[in-house]
Scaffold this active site. Structure first.
Site, PDB file in Angstrom:
ATOM      1  N   HIS B  24       0.886  -1.212   0.225  1.00 27.15           N
ATOM      2  CA  HIS B  24      -0.015  -0.119   0.077  1.00 27.15           C
ATOM      3  C   HIS B  24       0.766   1.158   0.169  1.00 27.15           C
ATOM      4  CE1 HIS B  24       0.443   0.432   4.399  1.00 27.15           C
ATOM      5  NE2 HIS B  24      -0.505  -0.580   4.750  1.00 27.15           N
ATOM      6  N   HIS B  78      -6.333  -9.045  13.912  1.00 22.70           N
ATOM      7  CA  HIS B  78      -6.251  -7.679  13.399  1.00 22.70           C
ATOM      8  C   HIS B  78      -7.069  -7.967  11.834  1.00 22.70           C
ATOM      9  CE1 HIS B  78      -4.922  -3.960  11.483  1.00 22.70           C
ATOM     10  NE2 HIS B  78      -3.772  -4.584  10.917  1.00 22.70           N
ATOM     11  N   GLU B  80      -7.145  -6.302   9.017  1.00 23.04           N
ATOM     12  CA  GLU B  80      -6.598  -5.719   7.979  1.00 23.04           C
ATOM     13  C   GLU B  80      -6.267  -6.987   7.015  1.00 23.04           C
ATOM     14  OE1 GLU B  80      -3.205  -3.489   8.392  1.00 23.04           O
ATOM     15  OE2 GLU B  80      -3.316  -2.095   6.502  1.00 23.04           O
ATOM     16  N   ASP B  82      -4.183  -8.011   4.947  1.00 19.90           N
ATOM     17  CA  ASP B  82      -2.971  -8.876   4.751  1.00 19.90           C
ATOM     18  C   ASP B  82      -3.135  -9.853   5.731  1.00 19.90           C
ATOM     19  OD1 ASP B  82      -2.651  -6.513   6.386  1.00 19.90           O
ATOM     20  OD2 ASP B  82      -0.561  -6.845   6.383  1.00 19.90           O
ATOM     21  N   HIS B 145      -2.247  -1.237  15.350  1.00 23.27           N
ATOM     22  CA  HIS B 145      -2.171   0.271  14.658  1.00 23.27           C
ATOM     23  C   HIS B 145      -3.451   0.372  14.021  1.00 23.27           C
ATOM     24  CE1 HIS B 145      -1.800  -1.043  10.215  1.00 23.27           C
ATOM     25  NE2 HIS B 145      -1.450  -2.181  11.137  1.00 23.27           N
ATOM     26  N   ASP B 164       1.266  -6.818  14.165  1.00 22.44           N
ATOM     27  CA  ASP B 164       1.960  -5.935  13.698  1.00 22.44           C
ATOM     28  C   ASP B 164       3.181  -5.446  14.390  1.00 22.44           C
ATOM     29  OD1 ASP B 164       0.718  -6.289  11.015  1.00 22.44           O
ATOM     30  OD2 ASP B 164      -0.425  -4.887  11.050  1.00 22.44           O
ATOM     31  N   TYR B 192       9.769  -0.311   9.381  1.00 18.52           N
ATOM     32  CA  TYR B 192       8.365  -0.774   9.352  1.00 18.52           C
ATOM     33  C   TYR B 192       7.720   0.320  10.543  1.00 18.52           C
ATOM     34  CZ  TYR B 192       4.089  -3.618  10.410  1.00 18.52           C
ATOM     35  OH  TYR B 192       2.834  -4.021  10.339  1.00 18.52           O
ATOM     36  N   HIS B 223       4.338 -10.170  10.679  1.00 14.35           N
ATOM     37  CA  HIS B 223       5.359 -10.197   9.341  1.00 14.35           C
ATOM     38  C   HIS B 223       6.793 -10.102   9.802  1.00 14.35           C
ATOM     39  CE1 HIS B 223       2.035  -8.077   6.861  1.00 14.35           C
ATOM     40  NE2 HIS B 223       1.911  -7.217   7.810  1.00 14.35           N
TER      41      HIS B 223
END
Lengths: 52, 395
Positions: B24, B78, B80, B82, B145, B164, B192, B223
């Protein structure tokens, strides 16, 4: 003066502390915050806050 | 232990994305990974999933350990995409599964996917679920986040699935901090942090306090590599980054049209370097915004230069400053500089960005008309001294 909690992120607006980083003096009631004030953590508006 | 075993009966089952270079808008020069973890116990539990296109890879990795009908729980830390993108495929492949998430996560998943047929159990901070010999403890970390961000702790292994936090976009065949060069993984963790977490100082600090009280021995982020040997190093780095702690370092960002603002930038740079302070000279148009904001994270002072184009700043400078402003670097000093021809506007527009970012503004915009003469360069040397002073205030 009541504290208000952000429904989205849990940030607590404490009137006795205000939000000096964003020009809100200590002692400002939640009701007296300007309409365009946003949560300093996540950016949502006043309508996303609930009295603690 | 092999490279997928995180702890006894806990295995990494995610996907290493060697080819991604644009996450992104974040430039991921070393690729990334989407980490999912399988805990084998009386209730087999999957911690998070992967990006949607790699759902089949995740299912294949799970099936190296158990058949899909034996999966009992999925924890979604999370929403999100991904990490949740593979959920629709996994939920369809394992209809017996119960999804565990917090209330905000459920509401967010509902926006992304058709969850009407999913079995969902909503948990909150402090809740614990026994899965046999092991138990899952949940720790909500709002705005670190996203609002629904959560971490899951496996106390019997002192293993924190930290989502994350502590992650890095770093594709590797080794899964652990002791299987890769430490300098590289710390660099990627810093990139990051700067690009994903910098703007969430207070929520990150709240999360860090909670993490420290758990005293985990393994940090398994969503990640990149898993921290098990250098946990203290990454926690200490986060303690610094989470307050935007400055080094004695100056960053000079600039764009230029006919080398005038570049000459000013170089003169500032030489002044700073001659005084013995570390300085990064960054051409905005030659540098990805990912790296620009990373350099700003630990800078004491930042000077930003733009020529005047159509009575305002250069579009590439505006892009970089817009991105930096959203990431809210705190406690930075600096000033704007740049050239103009007839109408003014470039340096002044830069100054407005610095004001909005609550910089300690060291001087009014430093300007020169058309091209810097000796007088203008002398003004640059003087202004460079202000950057040096700001950096020297750092202990």
């Amino acid at each position: 003066m009541k504290k208000y909690v952000c429904n989205v992120c849990g940030y607590v607006y404490d009137p006795s502390a205000g939000d000096p980083d964003n020009g809100i003096a200590p002692g400002t009631a939640f009701e007296d915050l300007p309409d365009d004030w946003t949560c300093p953590e996540c950016g949502v508006g006043k309508d996303e806050f609930t009295a603690e | 232990m092999n490279e997928t075993q995180v702890a006894d009966r806990v295995n990494w089952v995610g996907y290493v994305d060697w080819s991604i270079r644009d996450f992104h808008g974040y430039e991921t020069t070393r690729g990334s990974s989407y980490n999912a973890y399988l805990i084998q116990d009386e209730k087999n539990t999957l911690i998070d999933t992967v990006k949607g296109p790699y759902a089949d890879d995740l299912l294949r990795n799970i099936q190296r350990h158990i058949t899909l009908d034996k999966l009992d729980y999925i924890v979604c830390n999370h929403a999100e995409p991904d990490h949740s993108g593979a959920l629709p495929v996994v939920m369809a492949s394992c209809p017996q599964v119960e999804l565990i998430c917090d209330a905000k996560c459920k509401a967010t998943l509902e926006r992304y996917y058709d969850i009407r047929h999913w079995k969902i159990r909503v948990v909150k901070s402090g809740d614990s679920i026994s899965i046999g010999a092991y138990s899952l403890q949940f720790l909500e970390t709002p705005m670190a986040h996203w609002p629904e961000s959560m971490a899951t702790y496996l106390p019997e292994c002192k293993l924190l699935f930290s989502m994350d936090a502590f992650g890095q976009h770093y594709a590797t065949s080794g899964r652990f901090d002791d299987s890769v060069p430490l300098a590289v993984v710390l660099e990627e963790a810093k990139i990051y942090y700067a690009n994903i977490l910098m703007c969430y100082e207070r929520p990150v600090n709240n999360a860090l306090d909670a993490v420290k009280s758990l005293a985990p021995e393994i940090l398994a982020p969503s990640h990149g590599i898993i921290w098990r040997t250098q946990v203290d190093k990454i926690l200490s780095a986060y303690a610094d980054w989470s307050v935007c702690k400055a080094d004695r370092k100056v960053v000079i960002l600039y764009d230029t049209m006919w080398q005038s603002t570049a000459k000013m930038a170089h003169t500032l740079y030489e002044t700073v370097v001659d005084s013995g302070v570390q300085c990064k000279l960054i051409s905005i148009r030659a540098t990805h915004i990912t790296d620009i904001v990373t350099e700003c994270l630990d800078a004491a002072a930042i000077a930003v230069g733009s020529p005047t184009l159509n009575q305002t700043l250069m579009p590439q400078v505006a892009a970089a400053l817009t991105y930096l402003m959203g990431l809210k670097p705190s406690g930075k000093s600096g000033f704007a500089f740049g050239s103009y021809g007839w109408g003014k506007g470039g340096p002044e527009a830069v100054n407005e960005y610095l004001e909005k970012m609550k910089f300690n503004i060291l001087r009014e915009p430093l300007k020169c008309q058309y091209a810097p003469d000796e007088q203008a360069l002398a003004a640059c040397r003087e202004a460079g001294g202000l950057l040096v002073k700001a950096a020297e205030l750092v202990g």
